[in-house]
Design a protein around this motif. Structure first.
Motif, PDB file in Angstrom:
ATOM      1  N   ARG A  45       0.858  -1.186   0.000  1.00 45.72           N
ATOM      2  CA  ARG A  45       0.000   0.000   0.000  1.00 45.72           C
ATOM      3  C   ARG A  45       0.893   1.235   0.000  1.00 45.72           C
ATOM      4  NH1 ARG A  45      -2.207   0.618   6.212  1.00 45.72           N
ATOM      5  NH2 ARG A  45      -3.311  -1.309   5.830  1.00 45.72           N
ATOM      6  N   LYS A  46       0.303   2.379  -0.288  1.00 47.84           N
ATOM      7  CA  LYS A  46       1.123   3.585  -0.402  1.00 47.84           C
ATOM      8  C   LYS A  46       1.209   4.288   0.956  1.00 47.84           C
ATOM      9  CE  LYS A  46       3.446   5.948  -3.460  1.00 47.84           C
ATOM     10  NZ  LYS A  46       4.573   5.316  -4.169  1.00 47.84           N
ATOM     11  N   CYS A  47       2.420   4.486   1.446  1.00 50.88           N
ATOM     12  CA  CYS A  47       2.595   5.246   2.686  1.00 50.88           C
ATOM     13  C   CYS A  47       2.292   6.712   2.373  1.00 50.88           C
ATOM     14  CB  CYS A  47       4.015   5.103   3.199  1.00 50.88           C
ATOM     15  SG  CYS A  47       4.478   3.380   3.445  1.00 50.88           S
ATOM     16  N   SER A  48       1.738   7.409   3.345  1.00 47.21           N
ATOM     17  CA  SER A  48       1.190   8.733   3.025  1.00 47.21           C
ATOM     18  C   SER A  48       2.245   9.748   2.581  1.00 47.21           C
ATOM     19  CB  SER A  48       0.424   9.290   4.225  1.00 47.21           C
ATOM     20  OG  SER A  48       1.317   9.561   5.271  1.00 47.21           O
ATOM     21  N   TYR A  49       3.485   9.548   3.003  1.00 45.63           N
ATOM     22  CA  TYR A  49       4.544  10.515   2.712  1.00 45.63           C
ATOM     23  C   TYR A  49       5.346  10.154   1.463  1.00 45.63           C
ATOM     24  CZ  TYR A  49       7.110   6.731   4.881  1.00 45.63           C
ATOM     25  OH  TYR A  49       7.592   5.487   5.179  1.00 45.63           O
ATOM     26  N   CYS A  50       5.024   9.019   0.847  1.00 45.87           N
ATOM     27  CA  CYS A  50       5.927   8.445  -0.148  1.00 45.87           C
ATOM     28  C   CYS A  50       5.777   9.055  -1.544  1.00 45.87           C
ATOM     29  CB  CYS A  50       5.708   6.942  -0.241  1.00 45.87           C
ATOM     30  SG  CYS A  50       6.834   6.182  -1.429  1.00 45.87           S
ATOM     31  N   ALA A  51       6.910   9.503  -2.077  1.00 46.97           N
ATOM     32  CA  ALA A  51       6.913  10.024  -3.444  1.00 46.97           C
ATOM     33  C   ALA A  51       7.780   9.165  -4.358  1.00 46.97           C
ATOM     34  CB  ALA A  51       7.429  11.460  -3.446  1.00 46.97           C
ATOM     35  N   PHE A  52       8.232   8.005  -3.855  1.00 45.78           N
ATOM     36  CA  PHE A  52       9.045   7.107  -4.699  1.00 45.78           C
ATOM     37  C   PHE A  52       8.165   6.484  -5.769  1.00 45.78           C
ATOM     38  CE2 PHE A  52      11.281   6.454  -0.521  1.00 45.78           C
ATOM     39  CZ  PHE A  52      12.377   7.218  -0.851  1.00 45.78           C
ATOM     40  N   TYR A  53       8.819   6.048  -6.822  1.00 44.18           N
ATOM     41  CA  TYR A  53       8.041   5.355  -7.852  1.00 44.18           C
ATOM     42  C   TYR A  53       7.774   3.926  -7.386  1.00 44.18           C
ATOM     43  CZ  TYR A  53       6.476   3.235 -12.120  1.00 44.18           C
ATOM     44  OH  TYR A  53       5.727   2.553 -13.032  1.00 44.18           O
ATOM     45  N   SER A  54       6.525   3.621  -7.087  1.00 42.00           N
ATOM     46  CA  SER A  54       6.147   2.250  -6.728  1.00 42.00           C
ATOM     47  C   SER A  54       4.671   2.087  -7.023  1.00 42.00           C
ATOM     48  CB  SER A  54       6.434   1.965  -5.253  1.00 42.00           C
ATOM     49  OG  SER A  54       5.603   2.724  -4.418  1.00 42.00           O
ATOM     50  N   VAL A  55       4.260   0.841  -7.268  1.00 43.66           N
ATOM     51  CA  VAL A  55       2.845   0.602  -7.552  1.00 43.66           C
ATOM     52  C   VAL A  55       2.269  -0.362  -6.515  1.00 43.66           C
ATOM     53  CG1 VAL A  55       3.034   1.024 -10.023  1.00 43.66           C
ATOM     54  CG2 VAL A  55       3.378  -1.275  -9.158  1.00 43.66           C
TER      55      VAL A  55
ATOM     56  N   GLY B  36      13.655  -0.362  -2.878  1.00 41.50           N
ATOM     57  CA  GLY B  36      12.341  -0.228  -3.509  1.00 41.50           C
ATOM     58  C   GLY B  36      11.646   1.054  -3.110  1.00 41.50           C
ATOM     59  N   GLY B  37      10.346   0.963  -3.231  1.00 38.08           N
ATOM     60  CA  GLY B  37       9.476  -0.193  -3.265  1.00 38.08           C
ATOM     61  C   GLY B  37       9.687  -1.123  -2.056  1.00 38.08           C
ATOM     62  N   THR B  38       9.295  -2.342  -2.254  1.00 39.45           N
ATOM     63  CA  THR B  38       9.385  -3.317  -1.168  1.00 39.45           C
ATOM     64  C   THR B  38       9.981  -4.631  -1.695  1.00 39.45           C
ATOM     65  OG1 THR B  38       7.369  -2.298  -0.268  1.00 39.45           O
ATOM     66  CG2 THR B  38       8.060  -4.382   0.705  1.00 39.45           C
ATOM     67  N   PRO B  39      11.301  -4.755  -1.668  1.00 36.59           N
ATOM     68  CA  PRO B  39      11.930  -5.983  -2.177  1.00 36.59           C
ATOM     69  C   PRO B  39      11.467  -7.247  -1.440  1.00 36.59           C
ATOM     70  CG  PRO B  39      13.560  -4.267  -1.901  1.00 36.59           C
ATOM     71  CD  PRO B  39      12.298  -3.731  -1.313  1.00 36.59           C
TER      72      PRO B  39
ATOM     73  N   ALA C  98      13.438  -4.505   3.680  1.00 33.71           N
ATOM     74  CA  ALA C  98      12.290  -5.362   3.981  1.00 33.71           C
ATOM     75  C   ALA C  98      11.307  -4.619   4.877  1.00 33.71           C
ATOM     76  CB  ALA C  98      12.772  -6.621   4.693  1.00 33.71           C
ATOM     77  N   ASN C  99      10.036  -4.897   4.671  1.00 29.99           N
ATOM     78  CA  ASN C  99       9.030  -4.346   5.564  1.00 29.99           C
ATOM     79  C   ASN C  99       8.640  -5.400   6.593  1.00 29.99           C
ATOM     80  OD1 ASN C  99       9.049  -1.856   4.449  1.00 29.99           O
ATOM     81  ND2 ASN C  99       7.214  -2.127   3.204  1.00 29.99           N
ATOM     82  N   PRO C 100       8.415  -4.993   7.839  1.00 34.25           N
ATOM     83  CA  PRO C 100       8.199  -5.964   8.921  1.00 34.25           C
ATOM     84  C   PRO C 100       7.100  -6.980   8.619  1.00 34.25           C
ATOM     85  CG  PRO C 100       8.443  -3.770   9.835  1.00 34.25           C
ATOM     86  CD  PRO C 100       8.409  -3.603   8.343  1.00 34.25           C
TER      87      PRO C 100
ATOM     88  N   ASN D 200       0.095   5.634   7.366  1.00 35.91           N
ATOM     89  CA  ASN D 200      -0.478   4.558   6.537  1.00 35.91           C
ATOM     90  C   ASN D 200       0.454   3.378   6.309  1.00 35.91           C
ATOM     91  OD1 ASN D 200      -2.798   3.588   5.247  1.00 35.91           O
ATOM     92  ND2 ASN D 200      -2.012   4.155   3.221  1.00 35.91           N
ATOM     93  N   ARG D 201       1.265   3.074   7.329  1.00 37.65           N
ATOM     94  CA  ARG D 201       2.078   1.863   7.237  1.00 37.65           C
ATOM     95  C   ARG D 201       1.186   0.663   7.524  1.00 37.65           C
ATOM     96  NH1 ARG D 201       7.280   2.543   5.115  1.00 37.65           N
ATOM     97  NH2 ARG D 201       7.524   0.374   5.749  1.00 37.65           N
ATOM     98  N   ARG D 202       1.591  -0.481   7.010  1.00 36.20           N
ATOM     99  CA  ARG D 202       0.753  -1.662   7.123  1.00 36.20           C
ATOM    100  C   ARG D 202       1.056  -2.456   8.394  1.00 36.20           C
ATOM    101  NH1 ARG D 202       1.480  -6.265   3.769  1.00 36.20           N
ATOM    102  NH2 ARG D 202      -0.439  -7.443   3.508  1.00 36.20           N
TER     103      ARG D 202
HETATM  104  S1  SF4 Z   1       6.945   0.922   1.547  1.00 40.60           S
HETATM  105 FE1  SF4 Z   1       8.508   2.442   0.970  1.00 40.60          FE
HETATM  106  S2  SF4 Z   1       8.364   2.650  -1.259  1.00 40.60           S
HETATM  107 FE2  SF4 Z   1       6.487   1.604  -0.557  1.00 40.60          FE
HETATM  108  S3  SF4 Z   1       4.975   3.219  -0.299  1.00 40.60           S
HETATM  109 FE3  SF4 Z   1       5.959   2.929   1.694  1.00 40.60          FE
HETATM  110  S4  SF4 Z   1       7.687   4.391   1.733  1.00 40.60           S
HETATM  111 FE4  SF4 Z   1       6.998   4.196  -0.412  1.00 40.60          FE
END
Ligand code: SF4
Length: 383
Positions: free
Chosen positions: A18-28, A61-64, A95-97, A133-135
């Motif tokens: 999901r998209k974190c609220s502050y994120c401007a990186f390119y990710s889908v 990433g993104g989220t490898p 990695a995300n937790p 908006n972290r998961r």
């Molecule tokens: S996990 Fe990282 S790259 Fe993905 S939306 Fe959140 S801040 Fe952006």
């Protein structure tokens, strides 16, 4: 500029849950087409691989950690066929937790490829995590750190964000307390702590403009940063860059070399590369990237850096590190700017922001907080 011959390899994985609220990186926010993307990434590695020995490898990433172990194995094999990886010093995966189940961690460790795990904790406070908006929640983050340590990872880095909406200094200090509890029982060797930045058109930007959230004042940010610096010093973490702290010997080899302007090869959509003179970046479009990789021509743009560009980057990256500007490098690569840098430094020395030694101009702890502003003044120097 004299450059280390072994390049770094960066791989961009542009998927997120999901998209974190502050994120401007390119990710889908979708896994659709992920298998095709992995194939395209492998194609680009083959296209750009020239058998050179790599120094470090970084999956970002993104989220490898959304990639399966099979996908990671496939990518690792192609890297090994395309480059010499026998002398690689460090292989990091972000990695995300929430992805780090014990089984996944065990398999990741058993690959005997990754020796550094960078975990996106961001905060140990659940309401902070919800706001951005972290998961994951703080329990998952704690569990991921403990499990990663238990399965055998020796080098964990954790990311924390300062200056979150409505955050008070005491809230931020709770993060330090949680890290303190975790230190003796875990493999945390490195902490990256970034100030929240508000990028245009992010969800956070809109929430702030609508008055739904407020950001802490500058004095809160300064107090948080100083609390972090003090805590790290007490716990034996050396500050080696504005946002990075490590136990002795555990700094990030990959990022440290970026700051020394060594060549790097970036593969994947949106990834940047640098060969010592030119910067190139793959276009940020997954579909076009996949199609291009199939044809053997990944779409990218590039620019030739001028001497001024190189100097500006040299000054900016050097002043963000604790080692500062090395006088010999300055003399060797930018002899025309030596006198001007020396003159500009007088003011900062006087204000206790820069310490001059025989070899360098080093930012003090206070100076690191203002590194970008100091560097920006140097940018005015023209060749
Ligand atoms: S996990 Fe990282 S790259 Fe993905 S939306 Fe959140 S801040 Fe952006």
């Amino acid at each position: 500029m004299k450059l280390e011959t072994k390049p770094l390899l960066y791989l961009h994985i542009p998927y997120c849950h999901r998209k974190c609220s502050y994120c401007a990186f390119y990710s889908v926010v979708s896994s659709d087409g992920r298998a095709e993307y992995v194939d395209a990434l492998c194609n680009e590695i083959r296209l750009r691989g020239d058998g050179r020995a790599l120094k470090t490898i970084y999956f970002g990433g993104g989220t490898p950690s959304m990639l399966s172990i099979e996908e990671l194995n496939k990518i690792r094999d192609v890297i090994g066929q395309s480059f010499d990886i026998s002398q690689v010093e460090e292989v990091t995966i972000e990695a995300n937790p929430e992805d780090l189940t014990k089984d996944y961690l065990k398999e990741l460790y058993d690959m005997k490829f990754f020796n550094r795990l960078s975990i996106g904790v961001q905060s140990f406070n659940d309401s902070d995590l919800r706001v951005i908006n972290r998961r994951h929640d703080s329990m998952q983050a704690t569990r991921a750190i403990m499990d990663a340590s238990e399965v055998g990872f020796l080098n964990l880095s954790i990311d924390i964000i300062m200056g979150l909406p409505s955050q008070k200094v005491a809230d931020f200090e709770e993060n330090l307390c949680r890290m303190e509890e975790l230190l003796p029982q875990s493999a945390i060797k490195h902490i990256s702590c970034y100030e929240l930045t508000v990028e245009e058109n992010t969800i956070l930007d809109k929430q702030l403009k609508m008055g739904r959230l407020t950001l802490p004042d500058e004095d809160v940010l300064v107090a948080e940063y100083e609390a972090l610096q003090k805590w790290c010093q007490e716990k034996g973490f050396e500050q080696y860059e504005v946002s990075n702290f490590a136990l002795p010997g555990w700094h990030s080899r990959h990022n440290s070399r970026y700051w020394q302007q060594v060549p790097y090869i970036g593969v994947g959509t949106g990834a940047h590369s640098f060969d010592g003179n030119r910067r190139r970046w793959n276009l940020s479009d997954i579909k076009e990237y996949i199609e291009g990789a199939k044809r053997g021509e990944v779409p990218y743009a590039e620019e030739q850096l001028t001497k001024d560009d190189m100097f500006n980057e040299f000054v900016m990256t050097a002043l963000r590190t604790a080692k500062g500007i090395n006088k010999r490098s300055l003399q060797e690569h930018y002899p025309d700017n030596v006198a001007l840098v020396s003159a500009k430094m007088e003011k900062y020395k006087h204000h206790g922001l820069i310490k001059e030694t025989e070899d360098s101009y080093e930012p003090t702890s206070k100076g690191l907080l203002q590194a970008d502003a100091i560097a920006a003044e140097m940018f005015k120097i023209e060749n």
